[in-house]
Scaffold this motif. Structure first.
Motif, PDB file in Angstrom:
ATOM      1  N   VAL A 323      13.738 -11.123  52.260  1.00  0.00           N
ATOM      2  CA  VAL A 323      14.050 -10.445  51.011  1.00  0.00           C
ATOM      3  C   VAL A 323      12.775 -10.222  50.203  1.00  0.00           C
ATOM      4  N   ARG A 324      12.712  -9.050  49.563  1.00  0.00           N
ATOM      5  CA  ARG A 324      11.663  -8.765  48.596  1.00  0.00           C
ATOM      6  C   ARG A 324      12.316  -8.602  47.230  1.00  0.00           C
ATOM      7  N   ALA A 325      11.693  -9.163  46.200  1.00  0.00           N
ATOM      8  CA  ALA A 325      12.362  -9.179  44.897  1.00  0.00           C
ATOM      9  C   ALA A 325      11.364  -9.173  43.747  1.00  0.00           C
ATOM     10  N   SER A 326      11.907  -8.880  42.544  1.00  0.00           N
ATOM     11  CA  SER A 326      11.180  -8.990  41.284  1.00  0.00           C
ATOM     12  C   SER A 326      12.173  -9.486  40.242  1.00  0.00           C
ATOM     13  N   LYS A 327      11.753  -9.596  39.001  1.00  0.00           N
ATOM     14  CA  LYS A 327      12.676 -10.030  37.953  1.00  0.00           C
ATOM     15  C   LYS A 327      13.822  -9.035  37.779  1.00  0.00           C
ATOM     16  N   GLU A 328      13.571  -7.766  38.128  1.00  0.00           N
ATOM     17  CA  GLU A 328      14.583  -6.719  37.946  1.00  0.00           C
ATOM     18  C   GLU A 328      15.667  -6.752  39.022  1.00  0.00           C
ATOM     19  N   GLY A 329      15.400  -7.420  40.155  1.00  0.00           N
ATOM     20  CA  GLY A 329      16.411  -7.487  41.207  1.00  0.00           C
ATOM     21  C   GLY A 329      15.800  -7.435  42.590  1.00  0.00           C
ATOM     22  N   ILE A 330      16.647  -7.181  43.591  1.00  0.00           N
ATOM     23  CA  ILE A 330      16.188  -7.070  44.985  1.00  0.00           C
ATOM     24  C   ILE A 330      15.527  -5.708  45.159  1.00  0.00           C
ATOM     25  N   THR A 331      14.257  -5.707  45.516  1.00  0.00           N
ATOM     26  CA  THR A 331      13.544  -4.434  45.673  1.00  0.00           C
ATOM     27  C   THR A 331      13.643  -3.880  47.093  1.00  0.00           C
ATOM     28  N   ASP A 332      13.765  -4.769  48.074  1.00  0.00           N
ATOM     29  CA  ASP A 332      13.885  -4.313  49.462  1.00  0.00           C
ATOM     30  C   ASP A 332      14.240  -5.505  50.345  1.00  0.00           C
ATOM     31  N   VAL A 333      14.634  -5.190  51.575  1.00  0.00           N
ATOM     32  CA  VAL A 333      14.868  -6.214  52.595  1.00  0.00           C
ATOM     33  C   VAL A 333      14.128  -5.767  53.850  1.00  0.00           C
ATOM     34  N   GLY A 334      13.247  -6.635  54.399  1.00  0.00           N
ATOM     35  CA  GLY A 334      12.464  -6.281  55.572  1.00  0.00           C
ATOM     36  C   GLY A 334      11.275  -5.405  55.180  1.00  0.00           C
ATOM     37  N   PRO A 335      10.508  -4.912  56.154  1.00  0.00           N
ATOM     38  CA  PRO A 335      10.743  -5.058  57.597  1.00  0.00           C
ATOM     39  C   PRO A 335      10.278  -6.393  58.191  1.00  0.00           C
ATOM     40  N   ARG A 336       9.526  -7.202  57.434  1.00  0.00           N
ATOM     41  CA  ARG A 336       9.078  -8.467  58.003  1.00  0.00           C
ATOM     42  C   ARG A 336      10.252  -9.424  58.160  1.00  0.00           C
ATOM     43  N   SER A 337      10.213 -10.169  59.260  1.00  0.00           N
ATOM     44  CA  SER A 337      11.281 -11.131  59.523  1.00  0.00           C
ATOM     45  C   SER A 337      10.772 -12.549  59.357  1.00  0.00           C
ATOM     46  N   ALA A 338      11.696 -13.481  59.219  1.00  0.00           N
ATOM     47  CA  ALA A 338      11.356 -14.894  59.085  1.00  0.00           C
ATOM     48  C   ALA A 338      10.552 -15.369  60.298  1.00  0.00           C
ATOM     49  N   HIS A 339      10.891 -14.854  61.488  1.00  0.00           N
ATOM     50  CA  HIS A 339      10.183 -15.257  62.708  1.00  0.00           C
ATOM     51  C   HIS A 339       8.717 -14.849  62.646  1.00  0.00           C
ATOM     52  N   ILE A 340       8.476 -13.603  62.229  1.00  0.00           N
ATOM     53  CA  ILE A 340       7.094 -13.112  62.147  1.00  0.00           C
ATOM     54  C   ILE A 340       6.297 -13.922  61.120  1.00  0.00           C
ATOM     55  N   ALA A 341       6.975 -14.328  60.028  1.00  0.00           N
ATOM     56  CA  ALA A 341       6.301 -15.111  58.988  1.00  0.00           C
ATOM     57  C   ALA A 341       6.213 -16.590  59.346  1.00  0.00           C
ATOM     58  N   GLY A 342       6.911 -17.005  60.411  1.00  0.00           N
ATOM     59  CA  GLY A 342       6.889 -18.405  60.823  1.00  0.00           C
ATOM     60  C   GLY A 342       7.612 -19.324  59.854  1.00  0.00           C
TER      61      GLY A 342
END
Length: 710
Positions: A323-342
């Motif tokens: 998930v990508r977010a700011s104080k205003e709300g969810i800005t996007d989801v992906g493309p990076r995955s939890a696996h890629i981020a370890g």
């Protein structure tokens, strides 16, 4: 004790590499093995293939000598092109001199191929007129290309599909110098020098890398005691021998999605629909129409090729998308995955570990936006929030789904993010899935439109470990039915294990004769046999595109004779219920027109009230053909010509000065021959005759015709 016969399928995903062992007689799954995909290993993803395979056998006490079939899908061709991990290519072209030679030189001199990711395939080029073509001139040309940086050669001759002797000579000479060669006329038999050369160049660019991986994988399989040929999944849904892959690795592009749809077709009576393969990193979306996956030419970096593969759209949104977010709300989801981020998913983290969770924002990889969400725990561990976490929080994922984890843990991890955005946890979870849905919905609508699947005929088929994280939400918001089959998390591996040998021959033949059709069928069948198909199992389908004069022969065969079927036969009553549901009709308004020992053909009044809908249902419950306006007739082979002529006239549609010819289908034995798109009756009769000419006059067949409309 009777020796077991085991089929092993291995699927390489972005997150996991999974192997399954299947009993050949019962098709029961008797073993599974899963490891993390080895992207960073010196052997690449091949290391994970070998590890998953060994784990599957040893953990389930399977004797290597019992394995009668082994195949794997591969992401390596796709990843190499996406990441620009490609070799410099030298095109050694040849043809006539004069004006024709000038054109051939120009058409074969393709520019560097932009892969659409900021990376390119670097191309070098030289041209030898036929008069100057000899061993010495070829060796000089190869040396010049090597000095420019070439590490792999494309041999391309103008009109080489008619005679590719010179292309083979280039391959032979280069081979003596240890240089891999991609022979353009082996990659495609279609005219179009520029496109054929470009396709061969893309193939050549990944050839060295794929040869290295293929060799190491094959050696490891042999060391494990497996003696049967190692098969590789093709992007069009079939398998080929590894020796063939070493020549045409580009055919393995999108073999992962191909494996998933083959598995879905085996486990579900999927006839028309949109399938999702949802992994941890990406989602592949494609179409099943009339019980077959949609296949098209692959486009690489905006460049059309002659590579047949499943027509899929790949989205960087999946079960493990962060998930990508700011104080205003969810800005996007992906493309990076939890696996890629370890990083672990919060939903699969022990709830007791989630103490004093704090929101942090970070950049998973260099150059990524710095607004990805991480949750730092009191013990110093960092976890993340994904689509799977959100779906668990909302109760969309249930305990019977592979994606199910600990909703309480996900909720606890999500609380600081909700507080940061001044929202409730449920609102955050809903916003996450809604953002993902925004990307998925237009792709489903576009694919349904492209393949003319009406909304009331669309069902969503979810496969892959992350299917439950996205599919139910999408289906509910679009008002569609959906199905997630048993063993969805390893459905791709099942598809690999049960895949058939497939090979395709395409030629440009302006006015094909009966002999031309017979020759191309034989060529396709021989290729399938060379790739390991049992001759008696091979069926060849012919497609003719009158507008482009393209004749396509598709050969399918199994590696050994199947002893059982995966699905139990359905009764006539069950088939009628399936047809009625598909047509949106009551049982009383659904009529059985004709049948044979394999197929039922049902009809009901169409929505316009001026004709009848048609459904061909086989005795396994697959709806093989569904059309909105048509007719059907059972007859013997000797009467087929007369019936086809009558249908051709009766089902033609006239609009102003346009005559729309009908589509014809013929049920012979256990197959439906699809002659949709044939524009000429004489040509249709000729192609049909290549099938019926081998049958006895009194054998029974079923002929189905369907009207077309603008």
């Amino acid at each position: 004790m009777k020796k077991r016969a085991i089929r092993v399928g291995i699927d390489v995903g972005g997150t996991h590499t999974k192997a399954v062992a299947i009993d050949n007689e019962t098709h029961d799954i008797i073993g599974k093995g899963s490891v993390m995909t080895s992207h960073d290993h010196e052997m690449g993803v091949a290391a994970g293939v070998i590890e998953a395979f060994k784990l599957c056998l040893t953990a389930n006490n399977i004797d290597p000598e019992d394995v009668i079939f082994i195949a794997h899908s591969t992401t390596q061709a796709t990843n190499a092109l996406l990441e620009g991990d490609v070799a410099e290519v030298g095109i050694l072209a040849t043809g006539k001199g004069g004006i024709e030679g000038w054109l051939a030189k120009k058409q074969s001199k393709i520019a560097d191929i932009d892969l659409g990711t900021g990376r390119i395939i670097k191309i070098h080029h030289t041209y030898l007129p036929k008069k100057a073509f000899n061993k010495d001139s070829v060796e000089r040309a190869i040396t010049e290309l090597k000095n420019e940086g070439t590490s792999v050669i494309v041999a391309s001759k103008a009109f080489g599909v008619d005679d590719f002797t010179e292309e083979q000579q280039i391959q032979s000479i280069a081979g003596k110098h240890g240089i891999p060669v991609s022979v353009a006329s082996e990659i495609s038999k279609l005219y179009g020098l520029t496109r054929r050369t470009r396709t061969a160049a893309i193939n050549a660019s990944i050839l060295p890398k794929m040869l290295e991986t293929a060799t190491s994988t094959e050696q490891s399989v042999r060391k494990a005691g497996i003696k049967v040929p190692l098969m590789i999944m093709r992007g069009d849904g079939g398998v080929m021998d590894i020796s063939e892959m070493k020549k045409r690795p580009v055919l393995t592009m999108l073999s992962g999605p191909a494996a998933s749809v083959v598995g879905a077709l085996m486990y579900l009576r999927a006839s028309n629909g949109v399938y999702f393969e949802v992994g941890g990193t990406s989602t592949n979306i494609g179409v099943i129409k009339n019980g077959r996956p949609a296949v098209d030419y692959t486009v690489v970096g905006g460049h059309p090729t002659y590579i047949n593969s499943l027509d899929v759209r790949v989205l960087g949104i999946a079960g493990g998308s962060m998930v990508r977010a700011s104080k205003e709300g969810i800005t996007d989801v992906g493309p990076r995955s939890a696996h890629i981020a370890g990083m672990p998913y919060s939903v699969y983290t022990d709830e007791a570990e989630i103490v004093d969770p704090q929101v942090e924002f970070f950049s998973p990889k260099k150059g990524d936006p710095a607004d990805y969400v991480a949750i730092k725990l009191k013990n110093g561990k960092r976890i993340t929030i994904t689509n799977s976490c959100a779906a668990n929080v909302l109760g969309i994922v249930t305990p019977d789904h592979y994606s199910y984890g600990n909703p309480a843990a996900a909720r606890k991890a999500m609380e600081p993010l909700a507080k940061h955005m001044n929202m409730t946890v449920e609102q955050v979870a809903e916003a996450i899935l809604a953002k993902s849905y925004e990307k998925i919905k237009p792709v489903i609508e576009m694919m349904a439109e492209k393949y003319k699947i009406e909304k009331d005929q669309i069902s969503l088929v979810g496969v892959g470990g992350g299917a439950a994280a996205l599919l139910p939400y999408t289906a509910n918001h679009m008002g569609l039915e959906y199905n997630i089959p048993e063993n969805a998390e390893v459905i791709s591996s099942i598809g690999v294990a049960l895949a058939m040998v497939r090979d395709v021959v395409e030629r440009t033949i302006p006015t094909p004769s009966k002999q031309d059709i017979a020759d191309i069928k034989k060529e396709a069948a021989n290729l399938a046999i060379a790739n390991g198909a049992v001759p008696d199992s091979i069926e060849v389908q012919i497609e003719i595109d009158s507008q482009t004069s393209r004749v396509t022969a598709i050969a399918l065969g199994s590696t050994e004779v199947q002893t059982t079927d995966l699905l139990k036969a359905c009764t006539e009553v069950e088939a009628k219920e399936l047809a009625a549901k598909s047509m949106g009709s009551s049982l009383n308004n659904t009529e059985l027109i004709t049948k044979n020992n394999i197929f039922y053909v049902f009809a009901s009044p169409n929505k316009k009230g001026d004709g009848k809908q048609i459904r061909i249902v086989d005795k396994k419950g697959f709806i093989k053909v569904q059309r909105g306006d048509g007719d059907a007739c059972g007859c013997t082979v000797k009467d087929a010509t007369e019936i086809i002529n009558k249908m051709w006239e009766a089902l033609a549609v006239f609009k102003s000065d346009i005559r729309l010819t009908p589509d014809l289908y013929i049920c012979i034995g256990g197959k439906v021959l699809d002659y949709a798109g044939m524009m000429d009756l004489e040509q249709l009769q000729m192609v049909v005759d290549t099938e019926l000419g081998l049958m006895e006059p009194d054998e029974e067949i079923v002929i189905v015709g369907a009207r077309n409309d603008i």
